[in-house]
Write a protein that holds these residues in place. Sequence first.
Motif, PDB file in Angstrom:
ATOM      1  N   ALA A 134       0.859  -1.187   0.000  1.00  0.00           N
ATOM      2  CA  ALA A 134       0.000   0.000   0.000  1.00  0.00           C
ATOM      3  C   ALA A 134       0.890   1.231   0.000  1.00  0.00           C
ATOM      4  O   ALA A 134       1.969   1.230   0.594  1.00  0.00           O
ATOM      5  N   LEU A 135       0.437   2.246  -0.672  1.00  0.00           N
ATOM      6  CA  LEU A 135       1.105   3.548  -0.618  1.00  0.00           C
ATOM      7  C   LEU A 135       0.514   4.330   0.536  1.00  0.00           C
ATOM      8  O   LEU A 135      -0.669   4.176   0.855  1.00  0.00           O
ATOM      9  N   THR A 136       1.300   5.195   1.139  1.00  0.00           N
ATOM     10  CA  THR A 136       0.790   6.052   2.209  1.00  0.00           C
ATOM     11  C   THR A 136       1.137   7.503   1.919  1.00  0.00           C
ATOM     12  O   THR A 136       2.191   7.801   1.353  1.00  0.00           O
ATOM     13  N   PHE A 137       0.215   8.374   2.304  1.00  0.00           N
ATOM     14  CA  PHE A 137       0.362   9.804   2.069  1.00  0.00           C
ATOM     15  C   PHE A 137      -0.036  10.567   3.319  1.00  0.00           C
ATOM     16  O   PHE A 137      -0.921  10.133   4.067  1.00  0.00           O
ATOM     17  N   ALA A 138       0.554  11.729   3.503  1.00  0.00           N
ATOM     18  CA  ALA A 138       0.090  12.640   4.545  1.00  0.00           C
ATOM     19  C   ALA A 138      -1.308  13.112   4.135  1.00  0.00           C
ATOM     20  O   ALA A 138      -1.578  13.299   2.936  1.00  0.00           O
ATOM     21  N   PRO A 139      -2.209  13.294   5.086  1.00  0.00           N
ATOM     22  CA  PRO A 139      -3.572  13.727   4.732  1.00  0.00           C
ATOM     23  C   PRO A 139      -3.617  14.992   3.876  1.00  0.00           C
ATOM     24  O   PRO A 139      -4.423  15.072   2.936  1.00  0.00           O
ATOM     25  N   ALA A 140      -2.772  15.965   4.153  1.00  0.00           N
ATOM     26  CA  ALA A 140      -2.777  17.205   3.363  1.00  0.00           C
ATOM     27  C   ALA A 140      -2.332  16.941   1.923  1.00  0.00           C
ATOM     28  O   ALA A 140      -2.866  17.530   0.977  1.00  0.00           O
ATOM     29  N   THR A 141      -1.375  16.057   1.747  1.00  0.00           N
ATOM     30  CA  THR A 141      -0.910  15.705   0.405  1.00  0.00           C
ATOM     31  C   THR A 141      -2.004  15.001  -0.371  1.00  0.00           C
ATOM     32  O   THR A 141      -2.251  15.296  -1.544  1.00  0.00           O
ATOM     33  N   TRP A 142      -2.707  14.071   0.288  1.00  0.00           N
ATOM     34  CA  TRP A 142      -3.808  13.357  -0.369  1.00  0.00           C
ATOM     35  C   TRP A 142      -4.928  14.331  -0.741  1.00  0.00           C
ATOM     36  O   TRP A 142      -5.474  14.270  -1.848  1.00  0.00           O
ATOM     37  N   ALA A 143      -5.274  15.235   0.154  1.00  0.00           N
ATOM     38  CA  ALA A 143      -6.327  16.216  -0.119  1.00  0.00           C
ATOM     39  C   ALA A 143      -5.967  17.090  -1.321  1.00  0.00           C
ATOM     40  O   ALA A 143      -6.820  17.370  -2.169  1.00  0.00           O
ATOM     41  N   ALA A 144      -4.703  17.499  -1.413  1.00  0.00           N
ATOM     42  CA  ALA A 144      -4.270  18.308  -2.552  1.00  0.00           C
ATOM     43  C   ALA A 144      -4.362  17.508  -3.853  1.00  0.00           C
ATOM     44  O   ALA A 144      -4.783  18.036  -4.887  1.00  0.00           O
ATOM     45  N   PHE A 145      -4.003  16.240  -3.818  1.00  0.00           N
ATOM     46  CA  PHE A 145      -4.100  15.372  -4.985  1.00  0.00           C
ATOM     47  C   PHE A 145      -5.548  15.241  -5.458  1.00  0.00           C
ATOM     48  O   PHE A 145      -5.854  15.402  -6.642  1.00  0.00           O
ATOM     49  N   VAL A 146      -6.456  14.977  -4.537  1.00  0.00           N
ATOM     50  CA  VAL A 146      -7.869  14.818  -4.886  1.00  0.00           C
ATOM     51  C   VAL A 146      -8.442  16.129  -5.434  1.00  0.00           C
ATOM     52  O   VAL A 146      -9.171  16.133  -6.427  1.00  0.00           O
ATOM     53  N   THR A 147      -8.092  17.248  -4.823  1.00  0.00           N
ATOM     54  CA  THR A 147      -8.550  18.553  -5.309  1.00  0.00           C
ATOM     55  C   THR A 147      -8.061  18.793  -6.730  1.00  0.00           C
ATOM     56  O   THR A 147      -8.830  19.241  -7.585  1.00  0.00           O
ATOM     57  N   ASP A 148      -6.811  18.479  -6.998  1.00  0.00           N
ATOM     58  CA  ASP A 148      -6.251  18.658  -8.342  1.00  0.00           C
ATOM     59  C   ASP A 148      -6.980  17.782  -9.354  1.00  0.00           C
ATOM     60  O   ASP A 148      -7.301  18.236 -10.457  1.00  0.00           O
ATOM     61  N   LEU A 149      -7.275  16.542  -8.990  1.00  0.00           N
ATOM     62  CA  LEU A 149      -8.016  15.670  -9.911  1.00  0.00           C
ATOM     63  C   LEU A 149      -9.395  16.235 -10.217  1.00  0.00           C
ATOM     64  O   LEU A 149      -9.836  16.223 -11.374  1.00  0.00           O
ATOM     65  N   LYS A 150     -10.074  16.735  -9.206  1.00  0.00           N
ATOM     66  CA  LYS A 150     -11.405  17.302  -9.412  1.00  0.00           C
ATOM     67  C   LYS A 150     -11.345  18.520 -10.319  1.00  0.00           C
ATOM     68  O   LYS A 150     -12.195  18.702 -11.191  1.00  0.00           O
ATOM     69  N   GLU A 151     -10.344  19.360 -10.134  1.00  0.00           N
ATOM     70  CA  GLU A 151     -10.192  20.558 -10.961  1.00  0.00           C
ATOM     71  C   GLU A 151      -9.893  20.189 -12.417  1.00  0.00           C
ATOM     72  O   GLU A 151     -10.415  20.821 -13.340  1.00  0.00           O
TER      73      GLU A 151
END
Length: 66
Positions: A45-62
Motif C-alpha cells: 500500500a502507498l501512504t500519504f500525509a492527509p494534506a498531500t492526499w487532499a491536494a491530490f484529490v482537489t487537483d483531480l477534481k479541478e
Amino acid sequence: MTDLARARWRTSTRSGGSGGNCVEVADNLPDVVGVRDSKDPTGPALTFAPATWAAFVTDLKEQRQG
C-alpha cells in the motif's frame, strides 16, 4: 513502515461492481491515508500525509471540471 492494521478500506462508488481496475483508500487513520490495489488487498500500500492526499484529490477534481 506505517501500521495500516486498523485501516477501513473503501472503493470509489464510480468503480462499478466488477471488481476490476480499482484502488481502495483508507482515510480513517489520524496521520496517514493509505492507497492500495483492490485486486491485491494483501499486497503493498502507498501512504500519504492527509494534506498531500487532499491536494491530490482537489487537483483531480479541478482537472475533471476543466
